[in-house]
Scaffold this active site. Structure first.
Site, mmCIF file in Angstrom:
data_model
loop_
_atom_site.group_PDB
_atom_site.id
_atom_site.type_symbol
_atom_site.label_atom_id
_atom_site.label_comp_id
_atom_site.label_asym_id
_atom_site.label_seq_id
_atom_site.Cartn_x
_atom_site.Cartn_y
_atom_site.Cartn_z
ATOM 1 N N ARG A 119 1.195 -0.757 0.184
ATOM 2 C CA ARG A 119 0.219 -0.459 0.261
ATOM 3 C C ARG A 119 1.060 1.172 -0.122
ATOM 4 O O ARG A 119 1.193 1.984 0.918
ATOM 5 C CB ARG A 119 -1.075 0.153 1.468
ATOM 6 C CG ARG A 119 -1.931 -0.862 1.399
ATOM 7 C CD ARG A 119 -3.046 -1.025 1.813
ATOM 8 N NE ARG A 119 -4.215 -1.441 0.742
ATOM 9 C CZ ARG A 119 -5.862 -1.280 1.520
ATOM 10 N NH1 ARG A 119 -5.566 -1.198 3.219
ATOM 11 N NH2 ARG A 119 -6.619 -1.915 0.867
ATOM 12 N N GLN A 124 -0.984 2.771 -5.954
ATOM 13 C CA GLN A 124 -2.252 2.520 -5.449
ATOM 14 C C GLN A 124 -2.703 1.929 -6.940
ATOM 15 O O GLN A 124 -4.091 1.303 -6.290
ATOM 16 C CB GLN A 124 -2.255 4.046 -6.016
ATOM 17 C CG GLN A 124 -2.182 4.654 -4.264
ATOM 18 C CD GLN A 124 -2.975 6.208 -4.346
ATOM 19 O OE1 GLN A 124 -2.437 6.651 -4.807
ATOM 20 N NE2 GLN A 124 -2.923 6.869 -2.785
ATOM 21 N N ASP A 127 -4.200 -1.561 -6.268
ATOM 22 C CA ASP A 127 -4.586 -2.280 -5.328
ATOM 23 C C ASP A 127 -5.850 -2.365 -5.595
ATOM 24 O O ASP A 127 -7.198 -2.170 -5.334
ATOM 25 C CB ASP A 127 -4.351 -1.174 -4.333
ATOM 26 C CG ASP A 127 -4.945 -1.616 -3.367
ATOM 27 O OD1 ASP A 127 -5.041 -2.316 -2.963
ATOM 28 O OD2 ASP A 127 -5.023 -0.294 -1.969
ATOM 29 N N SER A 130 -8.504 -2.007 -2.439
ATOM 30 C CA SER A 130 -9.355 -0.856 -2.739
ATOM 31 C C SER A 130 -10.593 -0.740 -3.504
ATOM 32 O O SER A 130 -11.931 -0.646 -3.769
ATOM 33 C CB SER A 130 -8.462 0.237 -3.001
ATOM 34 O OG SER A 130 -7.343 0.171 -1.581
ATOM 35 N N TYR A 225 -3.279 -0.215 7.696
ATOM 36 C CA TYR A 225 -3.984 -0.973 7.980
ATOM 37 C C TYR A 225 -4.675 -0.663 10.046
ATOM 38 O O TYR A 225 -3.597 -0.319 10.039
ATOM 39 C CB TYR A 225 -3.679 -1.961 7.958
ATOM 40 C CG TYR A 225 -3.186 -2.540 6.458
ATOM 41 C CD1 TYR A 225 -4.137 -3.454 5.376
ATOM 42 C CD2 TYR A 225 -2.322 -2.568 5.915
ATOM 43 C CE1 TYR A 225 -4.056 -4.047 4.316
ATOM 44 C CE2 TYR A 225 -1.826 -3.070 4.288
ATOM 45 C CZ TYR A 225 -2.875 -3.572 3.968
ATOM 46 O OH TYR A 225 -2.246 -4.098 2.565
#
Length: 374
Positions: A119, A124, A127, A130, A225
């Site tokens: 992360r 990004q 991911d 997400s 997290y």
């Protein structure tokens, strides 16, 4: 280099839609697609062929592909079908299944787990957690609104004023933030709990109230997290959540800790004090649920309160979810496929190494290695 796209057995999504396949073909990569792989996401075999892919049987995909791609984890039966040197890419859930990681090592599989992509800012665009959480947060609120016994927004009518629904969201990660945004668009009044104080500004920017509980464990080094909390904090948190939940019409549960059971945040006693007709949607149901009464993949009614356990809402919006997932996969595979369409595994790249669960009989991801004490 040939990428094989496999059909999901218990999911409506597909790992790549034709538009993503076209990009790979333009990168000089061959793509072979299992028959009907995209049908539940409304992508026909003819559309894949039109962009240059080959349609084949499942057996042919396993035989011809260098990289096998899917969304859900490869089962033990599927791993037995692999040829020496083949790579797999999927959500593998390695942090929660040490035996599975050991099986990958024993079979000498090069396995990339899209759910352990680091992360970082650079990662990004890769991911998938997400992306799928965005879909889940959106769909969870729509499901709650469709199940709820009253309106979400305030209405002022000749028959009187209807008060807006009160929504409590547990967890302000990607799913929680999307749930806030969707609830607000529907006219709900939203309160949010999260142990990470850093998300307060984001929550408030979306028009929700952030309910703070003092004494949370510092999470600044957890990479975004959630982390385990002390028993004293949990007790204060439980009382605050209880007080807010019994006043709410909708509770959306999104709190999860990677590789651990979901934290229990909504107790049976709290549910029993909620107004009949209220709705709880628990996105953490597959890891035990945030609500004590949640049953995974089931909807139950307890003393007038509907509790929906669903950790796979992304499958219920297969077109958008597949588009987002495929884009994440494309962005990742660009790191290991060069401009000539050939494989180039560079384990000096932190994203490549961090996403690689196993290679050459060894665990590559330091996060997986540390978490499982391997």
């Amino acid at each position: 280099m040939t990428i094989g796209i496999l059909k999901e057995i218990h999911d409506h999504r597909v790992v790549m839609l034709p538009e993503i396949v076209k990009t790979f073909v333009n990168m000089h990569v061959s793509v072979i697609v299992e028959q009907g792989a995209g049908e539940k996401a409304f992508a026909k075999d003819e559309e894949y062929k039109a962009v240059g892919a080959t349609i084949a049987t499942r057996e042919e995909v396993y035989t011809q592909a260098d990289i096998l791609a899917k969304i859900t984890p490869f089962t033990s039966e599927e791993l037995r079908l692999l040829k020496p040197g083949q790579m797999i890419i999927a959500i593998l859930n390695p942090l929660a299944n040490k035996a599975y990681v050991e099986e990958l090592m024993q079979r000498n599989v090069t396995a990339f787990g899209l759910d352990v992509v680091p992360r970082t800012t650079r990662a990004q665009a890769m991911d998938v957690l997400s992306s799928m959480a965005t879909v889940a947060g959106y769909k969870a609120v729509l499901t709650a609104a469709n199940t709820l016994s009253k309106f979400f927004p305030m209405f002022m009518t000749a028959a009187g004023t209807i008060k807006p629904s009160k929504v409590l969201i547990l967890g302000a990660g990607v799913a929680g933030l999307q749930a806030i945004a969707t609830s607000r668009k529907l006219g709900g009044v939203v309160e949010v709990f999260d142990v990470r104080a850093a998300v307060k500004e984001e929550v408030m920017s979306l028009g929700a109230k952030f309910v703070e509980v003092e004494g949370a464990t510092d999470d600044s080094s957890a990479g975004g997290y959630a982390v385990e909390q002390t028993e004293a904090f949990k007790a204060k948190q439980a009382q605050a959540i209880h007080d807010s939940a019994v006043k709410s019409n909708v509770v959306i549960c999104t709190a999860q800790i990677p590789g651990r059971p979901a934290p229990l945040l909504l107790k049976k006693e709290t549910v029993e004090e909620m107004t009949p007709g209220s709705v709880i949607v628990d996105l953490a149901s597959s890891t035990g649920g945030n609500c004590e009464l949640t049953r995974d993949n089931e909807t139950i009614v307890h003393k007038g309160v509907t509790i929906i356990g669903n950790s796979n809402f992304a499958s219920e919006l297969p077109t958008s979810a597949s588009r987002m997932f495929g884009t994440n996969v494309l962005n990742f595979l660009k790191l290991i496929i060069d401009k000539e369409g050939k494989l180039n595994l560079n384990f000096e790249d932190d994203i490549v190494k961090g996403t690689c669960v196993t290679h050459g009989g060894q665990v590559m991801s330091e996060r997986v290695k540390s978490f499982l004490h391997l």
